[in-house]
Design a protein around this motif. Sequence first.
Motif, PDB file in Angstrom:
ATOM      1  N   ASP A  66       0.815  -1.223   0.000  1.00 17.43           N
ATOM      2  CA  ASP A  66       0.000   0.000   0.000  1.00 17.43           C
ATOM      3  C   ASP A  66       0.847   1.270   0.000  1.00 17.43           C
ATOM      4  N   LYS A  67       2.149   1.143   0.140  1.00 20.77           N
ATOM      5  CA  LYS A  67       3.027   2.309   0.197  1.00 20.77           C
ATOM      6  C   LYS A  67       3.848   2.498  -1.079  1.00 20.77           C
ATOM      7  N   VAL A  68       3.669   1.628  -2.054  1.00 17.22           N
ATOM      8  CA  VAL A  68       4.475   1.704  -3.282  1.00 17.22           C
ATOM      9  C   VAL A  68       3.588   1.659  -4.525  1.00 17.22           C
ATOM     10  N   ALA A  69       4.152   2.116  -5.641  1.00 19.66           N
ATOM     11  CA  ALA A  69       3.454   2.037  -6.920  1.00 19.66           C
ATOM     12  C   ALA A  69       3.769   0.693  -7.567  1.00 19.66           C
ATOM     13  N   VAL A  70       2.725   0.036  -8.039  1.00 22.57           N
ATOM     14  CA  VAL A  70       2.864  -1.252  -8.719  1.00 22.57           C
ATOM     15  C   VAL A  70       2.196  -1.140 -10.077  1.00 22.57           C
ATOM     16  N   ILE A  71       2.862  -1.614 -11.100  1.00 19.09           N
ATOM     17  CA  ILE A  71       2.229  -1.704 -12.415  1.00 19.09           C
ATOM     18  C   ILE A  71       1.757  -3.137 -12.563  1.00 19.09           C
ATOM     19  N   PHE A  72       0.494  -3.285 -12.955  1.00 17.16           N
ATOM     20  CA  PHE A  72      -0.051  -4.618 -13.192  1.00 17.16           C
ATOM     21  C   PHE A  72      -0.405  -4.714 -14.672  1.00 17.16           C
ATOM     22  N   VAL A  73       0.208  -5.663 -15.356  1.00 13.19           N
ATOM     23  CA  VAL A  73      -0.010  -5.861 -16.784  1.00 13.19           C
ATOM     24  C   VAL A  73      -1.049  -6.965 -16.953  1.00 13.19           C
ATOM     25  N   CYS A  74      -2.165  -6.617 -17.610  1.00 11.07           N
ATOM     26  CA  CYS A  74      -3.220  -7.611 -17.832  1.00 11.07           C
ATOM     27  C   CYS A  74      -3.891  -7.347 -19.180  1.00 11.07           C
ATOM     28  N   GLY A  75      -4.694  -8.292 -19.601  1.00 12.52           N
ATOM     29  CA  GLY A  75      -5.429  -8.146 -20.844  1.00 12.52           C
ATOM     30  C   GLY A  75      -6.475  -7.051 -20.752  1.00 12.52           C
ATOM     31  N   ALA A  76      -6.777  -6.439 -21.894  1.00 10.29           N
ATOM     32  CA  ALA A  76      -7.720  -5.319 -21.956  1.00 10.29           C
ATOM     33  C   ALA A  76      -9.087  -5.675 -21.377  1.00 10.29           C
ATOM     34  N   ASP A  77      -9.515  -6.927 -21.513  1.00 11.39           N
ATOM     35  CA  ASP A  77     -10.823  -7.343 -20.995  1.00 11.39           C
ATOM     36  C   ASP A  77     -10.906  -7.234 -19.468  1.00 11.39           C
ATOM     37  N   HIS A  78      -9.751  -7.218 -18.800  1.00 14.49           N
ATOM     38  CA  HIS A  78      -9.718  -7.173 -17.337  1.00 14.49           C
ATOM     39  C   HIS A  78      -9.566  -5.764 -16.767  1.00 14.49           C
ATOM     40  N   VAL A  79      -9.320  -4.777 -17.619  1.00 11.40           N
ATOM     41  CA  VAL A  79      -8.981  -3.445 -17.122  1.00 11.40           C
ATOM     42  C   VAL A  79     -10.020  -2.916 -16.126  1.00 11.40           C
ATOM     43  N   ASP A  80     -11.261  -2.846 -16.534  1.00 12.03           N
ATOM     44  CA  ASP A  80     -12.289  -2.270 -15.658  1.00 12.03           C
ATOM     45  C   ASP A  80     -12.669  -3.199 -14.504  1.00 12.03           C
ATOM     46  N   THR A  81     -12.770  -4.495 -14.792  1.00 12.70           N
ATOM     47  CA  THR A  81     -13.170  -5.415 -13.727  1.00 12.70           C
ATOM     48  C   THR A  81     -12.075  -5.537 -12.663  1.00 12.70           C
ATOM     49  N   PHE A  82     -10.809  -5.527 -13.089  1.00 15.49           N
ATOM     50  CA  PHE A  82      -9.733  -5.646 -12.105  1.00 15.49           C
ATOM     51  C   PHE A  82      -9.592  -4.354 -11.299  1.00 15.49           C
ATOM     52  N   GLU A  83      -9.814  -3.222 -11.943  1.00 19.51           N
ATOM     53  CA  GLU A  83      -9.802  -1.961 -11.187  1.00 19.51           C
ATOM     54  C   GLU A  83     -10.862  -2.020 -10.077  1.00 19.51           C
ATOM     55  N   ALA A  84     -12.048  -2.537 -10.407  1.00 22.42           N
ATOM     56  CA  ALA A  84     -13.127  -2.665  -9.413  1.00 22.42           C
ATOM     57  C   ALA A  84     -12.750  -3.674  -8.324  1.00 22.42           C
ATOM     58  N   THR A  85     -12.131  -4.790  -8.703  1.00 23.00           N
ATOM     59  CA  THR A  85     -11.710  -5.803  -7.738  1.00 23.00           C
ATOM     60  C   THR A  85     -10.674  -5.222  -6.778  1.00 23.00           C
ATOM     61  N   LEU A  86      -9.719  -4.469  -7.311  1.00 21.62           N
ATOM     62  CA  LEU A  86      -8.721  -3.828  -6.455  1.00 21.62           C
ATOM     63  C   LEU A  86      -9.397  -2.869  -5.491  1.00 21.62           C
ATOM     64  N   GLY A  87     -10.313  -2.044  -6.003  1.00 23.99           N
ATOM     65  CA  GLY A  87     -11.036  -1.090  -5.164  1.00 23.99           C
ATOM     66  C   GLY A  87     -11.809  -1.777  -4.052  1.00 23.99           C
ATOM     67  N   ALA A  88     -12.441  -2.899  -4.382  1.00 27.74           N
ATOM     68  CA  ALA A  88     -13.211  -3.648  -3.383  1.00 27.74           C
ATOM     69  C   ALA A  88     -12.307  -4.222  -2.300  1.00 27.74           C
ATOM     70  N   GLY A  95      -9.720  -2.473  -1.158  1.00 28.44           N
ATOM     71  CA  GLY A  95      -9.070  -1.339  -0.527  1.00 28.44           C
ATOM     72  C   GLY A  95      -7.766  -0.913  -1.173  1.00 28.44           C
ATOM     73  N   ILE A  96      -7.565  -1.300  -2.428  1.00 30.74           N
ATOM     74  CA  ILE A  96      -6.335  -0.945  -3.129  1.00 30.74           C
ATOM     75  C   ILE A  96      -6.677   0.085  -4.200  1.00 30.74           C
ATOM     76  N   GLU A  97      -6.053   1.241  -4.100  1.00 37.98           N
ATOM     77  CA  GLU A  97      -6.301   2.312  -5.066  1.00 37.98           C
ATOM     78  C   GLU A  97      -5.619   1.969  -6.386  1.00 37.98           C
ATOM     79  N   ALA A  98      -6.338   2.149  -7.482  1.00 33.76           N
ATOM     80  CA  ALA A  98      -5.789   1.835  -8.791  1.00 33.76           C
ATOM     81  C   ALA A  98      -6.099   2.942  -9.776  1.00 33.76           C
ATOM     82  N   CYS A  99      -5.208   3.134 -10.715  1.00 37.03           N
ATOM     83  CA  CYS A  99      -5.499   4.015 -11.839  1.00 37.03           C
ATOM     84  C   CYS A  99      -5.026   3.289 -13.099  1.00 37.03           C
ATOM     85  N   ILE A 100      -5.755   3.495 -14.167  1.00 43.82           N
ATOM     86  CA  ILE A 100      -5.455   2.819 -15.425  1.00 43.82           C
ATOM     87  C   ILE A 100      -4.497   3.695 -16.220  1.00 43.82           C
ATOM     88  N   HIS A 101      -3.353   3.124 -16.554  1.00 43.45           N
ATOM     89  CA  HIS A 101      -2.358   3.860 -17.330  1.00 43.45           C
ATOM     90  C   HIS A 101      -2.621   3.697 -18.826  1.00 43.45           C
TER      91      HIS A 101
END
Length: 167
Positions: free
Chosen positions: A126-148, A150-156
Amino acid sequence: RPSNGAAKQEMAKVQRDLSTAAKRLGAAMIAEDASAEWVKDHGPGAISVARRVAAQMRVRHRYCDPNRGERRTCELKVGGELWDQANAIAMETRRNVVAVWREEVRKGFQAQEDFWVGRLKVRGLDKVAVIFVCGADHVDTFEATLGANGIEACIHCRDWPNDMSGN
């Protein structure tokens, strides 16, 4: 492993873009929706571009996708197993097998993304920036999963190289 000039050029571009993003974001880790087993299955000399970039930048790398044994444990089906399951459902329900297959793939997303989150939960994450590489189909769903979780995410990058927009 790229076998022609065009594939090598594309891999070099992925590597450059990922490296640029990781530097800009100050990433301490590059994680991806792959497993060491998946890379190895691509044959001798196959590489993970994400792992290569992490090594060049001297940051941590993490494979987050389950291997075959872990997939069995959490009942995630892929490839031929998933197609067989979709085919059986389609025959039973008299529906289009491709439509059923797409539904089954989507159903597996949550279990797969929950697995990724489990792999990402490391001390200090929670104190560092992590880049997560995934398929385009997962972009929105994984952002929501991270949010659920408690992990803040932004799509690059929404869909490399077709849509480089993020949020």
